[in-house]
Design an enzyme around this catalytic site. Structure first.
Site, short mmCIF file in Angstrom:
data_model
loop_
_atom_site.label_atom_id
_atom_site.label_comp_id
_atom_site.label_asym_id
_atom_site.label_seq_id
_atom_site.Cartn_x
_atom_site.Cartn_y
_atom_site.Cartn_z
N CYS A 2 9.73 -123.06 6.65
CA CYS A 2 9.50 -124.23 7.51
C CYS A 2 10.13 -125.50 6.94
CB CYS A 2 8.01 -124.49 7.66
SG CYS A 2 7.07 -123.05 8.11
N ARG A 27 17.05 -123.52 6.46
CA ARG A 27 15.91 -122.90 5.81
C ARG A 27 15.39 -121.71 6.61
NH1 ARG A 27 13.18 -126.50 2.13
NH2 ARG A 27 11.18 -125.64 2.70
N TRP A 75 8.66 -121.30 10.63
CA TRP A 75 9.00 -119.89 10.38
C TRP A 75 7.66 -119.16 10.41
CZ3 TRP A 75 8.07 -116.00 6.76
CH2 TRP A 75 9.00 -114.96 6.71
N ASN A 101 3.66 -126.37 5.91
CA ASN A 101 4.50 -125.30 5.36
C ASN A 101 3.63 -124.53 4.38
OD1 ASN A 101 6.58 -123.72 4.47
ND2 ASN A 101 7.75 -125.36 3.49
N GLY A 102 3.57 -123.21 4.49
CA GLY A 102 2.75 -122.43 3.55
C GLY A 102 1.77 -121.56 4.30
N GLU A 487 24.75 -106.57 -4.30
CA GLU A 487 24.93 -107.85 -3.59
C GLU A 487 25.82 -107.67 -2.35
OE1 GLU A 487 23.50 -110.54 -3.54
OE2 GLU A 487 24.86 -111.99 -2.67
N LYS A 491 24.50 -108.69 1.27
CA LYS A 491 25.19 -109.67 2.11
C LYS A 491 25.48 -109.06 3.49
CE LYS A 491 24.64 -112.49 0.66
NZ LYS A 491 23.94 -113.24 -0.34
N GLU A 494 22.31 -108.69 5.57
CA GLU A 494 21.76 -110.00 5.98
C GLU A 494 22.48 -110.59 7.17
OE1 GLU A 494 22.20 -111.95 2.02
OE2 GLU A 494 20.36 -112.94 2.63
N HIS A 510 22.96 -88.00 -7.25
CA HIS A 510 21.55 -87.61 -7.37
C HIS A 510 20.78 -87.86 -6.07
CE1 HIS A 510 22.05 -86.95 -11.67
NE2 HIS A 510 22.87 -88.00 -11.62
N LYS A 609 15.86 -119.59 4.16
CA LYS A 609 16.66 -119.95 2.98
C LYS A 609 15.78 -120.03 1.74
CE LYS A 609 20.34 -121.37 0.86
NZ LYS A 609 21.30 -120.30 0.57
C1 F6R Z 1 20.30 -113.90 -0.02
C2 F6R Z 1 19.45 -115.01 -0.40
C3 F6R Z 1 18.12 -114.69 -0.98
C4 F6R Z 1 17.81 -115.63 -2.17
C5 F6R Z 1 16.39 -115.37 -2.66
C6 F6R Z 1 16.04 -116.18 -3.89
O1 F6R Z 1 21.51 -114.32 0.51
O2 F6R Z 1 19.79 -116.16 -0.26
O3 F6R Z 1 18.04 -113.37 -1.35
O4 F6R Z 1 18.74 -115.40 -3.17
O5 F6R Z 1 15.50 -115.67 -1.63
O6 F6R Z 1 16.23 -117.54 -3.69
P1 F6R Z 1 16.19 -118.59 -4.88
O7 F6R Z 1 17.40 -118.39 -5.70
O8 F6R Z 1 16.16 -119.92 -4.21
O9 F6R Z 1 14.95 -118.30 -5.67
#
Ligand code: F6R
Length: 614
Positions: A2, A27, A75, A101-102, A487, A491, A494, A510, A609
């Site tokens: 949020c 976010r 969110w 938020n929370g 990764e 990516k 996502e 395996h 985010k």
């Molecule tokens: C993926 C992504 C998330 C963040 C994760 C941790 O593209 O952005 O997987 O890497 O939520 O976020 P931080 O680094 O802010 O703790």
């Protein structure tokens, strides 16, 4: 997650709140709303499910004129994303309004109590209990700030809240309990702002204060006063933040994700800048918070993070082992937090947290802090909670990352971890006999090598055209590049919603080998290094089963040409730093495939985010 914006000043609040919310879109959210105090000191609320445009459309008929207001992008946690559950939420008398938020963990208990007192609820959200709690206190004669403080201490769980009430028409009160995202207060010429993150504040001012957990702020036209939620005065002075607001625009690019991928050489140059010397070789990290004696005592390094930052932590493990000579392990913060991890007085915890506000990572850090463990965090956000919990911080300085999918924060974190490992290695006297000079020599090549990797952009766009219709992908790496494979898979899923798995190539036979056929392309990361031969064997195994292979190879390595379907070249890279370079084509592949599939690249569905809930 949020986003929150609040404003008290002399300008029309609605456009300011909407622009602020737009700057927090990254976010992640599923509905939005604003509340304003109108000319008759009544609270007017607009809210709408969906993107901000829906809210703006709904307000077109009569844009309100007030100069005090609060806004929110939600969110969803409790209650589906619809108009009613969107914030702001009003009390029964429509005289108090909040955004939140929370998660209120004890909301059912509070709701039952409030229903028993005759309060009427409109939404299915946990958040609504907060406004009714404030309403009750105001009715018993409290001032807004005290009423907000009394509500705060009743909440279990982590929350950030902003409230206003007709009773004190030019005041906004906000608090932060725990780690549900930050509250930033901005001191602008045109008024005072409160927001969950800097992008909403920086267009107006760079003079800010960050609330610590348990703190409450009261803002009006003239400034801000601070206290703890239970009433103890707190002294806070605004300080200037050195961030260019222009960094949060797309510039020449169609999407933030592409912009952030393309600017990585420059971004990691900022991570390195001013921190290495060559004559004699030296590495300098300000604010590390640990003395040479304390670092000499360390006997083990534990690295934690979530998502992309966890992949950085896994790459960091190799760097720590190699450059510090210490045993190192990497763990997912949410797992680490709830197991009885063996942390001794000589353990060093290194967290990777670009936002510094990820609830799982903060929870793990708090647990370690309770056990007296020394900590360093790798972070991009000044004033964030991670930087407060840790003894020291390596700021990665890559600038605001707006795309939900993380790219430059990953490579900045990898470089930050390398700097930290080199620093610890030097402090512990491990990098003798030219080893420090050679490690730093490797490091400063990285921006150039990333730039060379980016030269493959057009070819990768073409490849995306060939592969965007597949529904499953397998990414394989070995050693340093196992986390790169993970990764690459993360990516792709996502941003393009394609199912993808990232594996250590040795693990493939395996189990995952059962999946291999023409319909699942395999992306094999096979740079020329001591594991090249092993990777070749794995590629042969995939070939033998009719798999389709895209190989990421070192420029000039012809051994795989003719054996795989497509080749992507990366420049020859020092082994420990390969994850920072080999990930670049995988980021581009995910981006261009998502684009081909018509996905909302910068705002993937369901993602946030900054993940401020567990
Ligand atoms: C993926 C992504 C998330 C963040 C994760 C941790 O593209 O952005 O997987 O890497 O939520 O976020 P931080 O680094 O802010 O703790």
């Amino acid at each position: 997650m949020c986003g929150i914006v609040g404003y008290v000043g002399n300008q029309p609040a609605a456009p300011l709140l909407l622009t602020g919310l737009a700057s927090l879109e990254y976010r992640g959210y599923d509905s939005a709303g604003i509340a304003l105090l109108d000319a008759e000191d009544r609270i007017v609320v607009w809210k709408a499910a969906g993107k901000l445009n829906s809210l703006v459309e709904s307000m077109k008929a009569a844009l309100p004129q007030g100069t005090v207001g609060i806004g929110h992008t939600r969110w969803a946690t409790h209650g589906i994303p619809n108009d009613v559950n969107a914030h702001p939420h009003l009390d029964c008398s429509q005289k108090v309004v909040i955004v939140h938020n929370g998660i209120v963990e004890n909301y059912q208990e509070l709701k039952d109590e409030l229903l028993g007192q005759g309060h009427r609820f409109n939404s299915e959200t946990d958040s609504e209990v907060i406004v009714h709690l404030i309403e009750s206190s105001l009715k018993s004669g409290a001032e807004l700030t005290d009423a907000v403080g009394s509500a705060a201490v009743r909440l279990r769980g982590a929350s950030a809240v902003v409230a206003m009430a007709v009773q004190e028409p030019n005041v906004i009160a906000a608090f932060r309990m725990g780690n549900a995202g930050g509250i930033t207060i901005g001191y602008a010429d045109e008024g005072m702002l409160v927001a969950s993150d800097l992008p909403a504040v920086l267009p107006h001012t760079n003079r800010v204060v960050f609330l610590a957990p348990g703190e409450l702020v009261r803002i009006d036209h003239n400034g801000a006063s601070y206290r703890s939620v239970d009433g103890t005065p707190v002294h806070q002075e605004p300080h200037a933040i050195a961030i260019d607001p222009g960094a949060a625009t797309k510039g020449e690019y169609e999407h933030f994700m592409l912009k952030e991928i393309m600017e990585q050489p420059e971004a990691v140059t900022r991570t390195i800048g001013g921190r290495v010397l060559f004559d004699p070789a030296d590495v300098m990290l300000e604010g590390i918070g640990l003395t040479t004696e304390e670092l000499a005592q360390v006997d083990r390094v534990v690295l934690i993070g979530m998502g992309t930052s966890w992949q950085a932590a896994q790459a960091g493990r190799y760097m720590m082992e190699s450059l510090t000579g210490l045993p190192a392990e990497a763990d997912n913060a949410s797992e680490f937090r709830y197991r009885d991890a063996l942390l001794g007085p000589r353990t060093l915890l290194v967290s990777v947290a670009q936002s510094g506000e990820t609830a799982d990572t903060l929870g793990a850090m708090e647990e370690a802090a309770r056990r007296g463990v020394k900590q360093v965090t790798i972070c991009n956000a000044e004033g964030s909670q991670a930087t407060r919990i840790a003894d020291g911080t390596v700021f990665i300085r890559v600038g605001p990352e707006i795309s939900v999918a993380s790219t430059k924060a990953l490579t900045g974190s990898i470089v930050g971890l390398y700097l930290l490992a080199a620093y610890i290695g030097r402090e512990r006297g491990v990098l003798e006999g030219g080893r420090l000079a050679s490690a730093l020599d490797d490091l400063v090549k990285i921006p150039r090598l990333m730039g060379e990797a980016l030269e493959q952009r057009e070819w990768i766009e073409e490849l995306a055209g060939l592969y965007y219709k597949y529904d499953h992908f397998l990414f394989l790496g070995r050693g340093m590049t196992t986390s790169t494979a993970m990764e690459g898979a993360l990516k792709l899923k996502e941003v393009s919603y394609i199912h993808a798995e990232g594996y250590a190539a040795g693990e493939m036979k395996h189990g995952p080998i059962a999946l291999i056929d023409k319909s699942m392309p395999d992306v094999a990361i096979a740079p020329r290094n001591y594991l090249h031969g092993k990777m070749m064997n794995n590629i042969e195994e995939v070939r033998a089963r009719g798999g389709t292979i895209i190989a990421v190879v070192t420029h000039g390595d012809e051994t795989l040409r003719g054996k795989v379907d497509h080749i992507i070249e990366i420049p020859e890279t020092p082994p420990l730093l390969t994850p920072a370079v080999a990930v670049v084509p995988l980021q581009l592949l995910a981006y261009y495939i998502a684009l081909r599939r018509g996905c909302d690249v910068d705002h993937p569905r369901n993602l946030a985010k900054t993940v401020t809930v567990e």
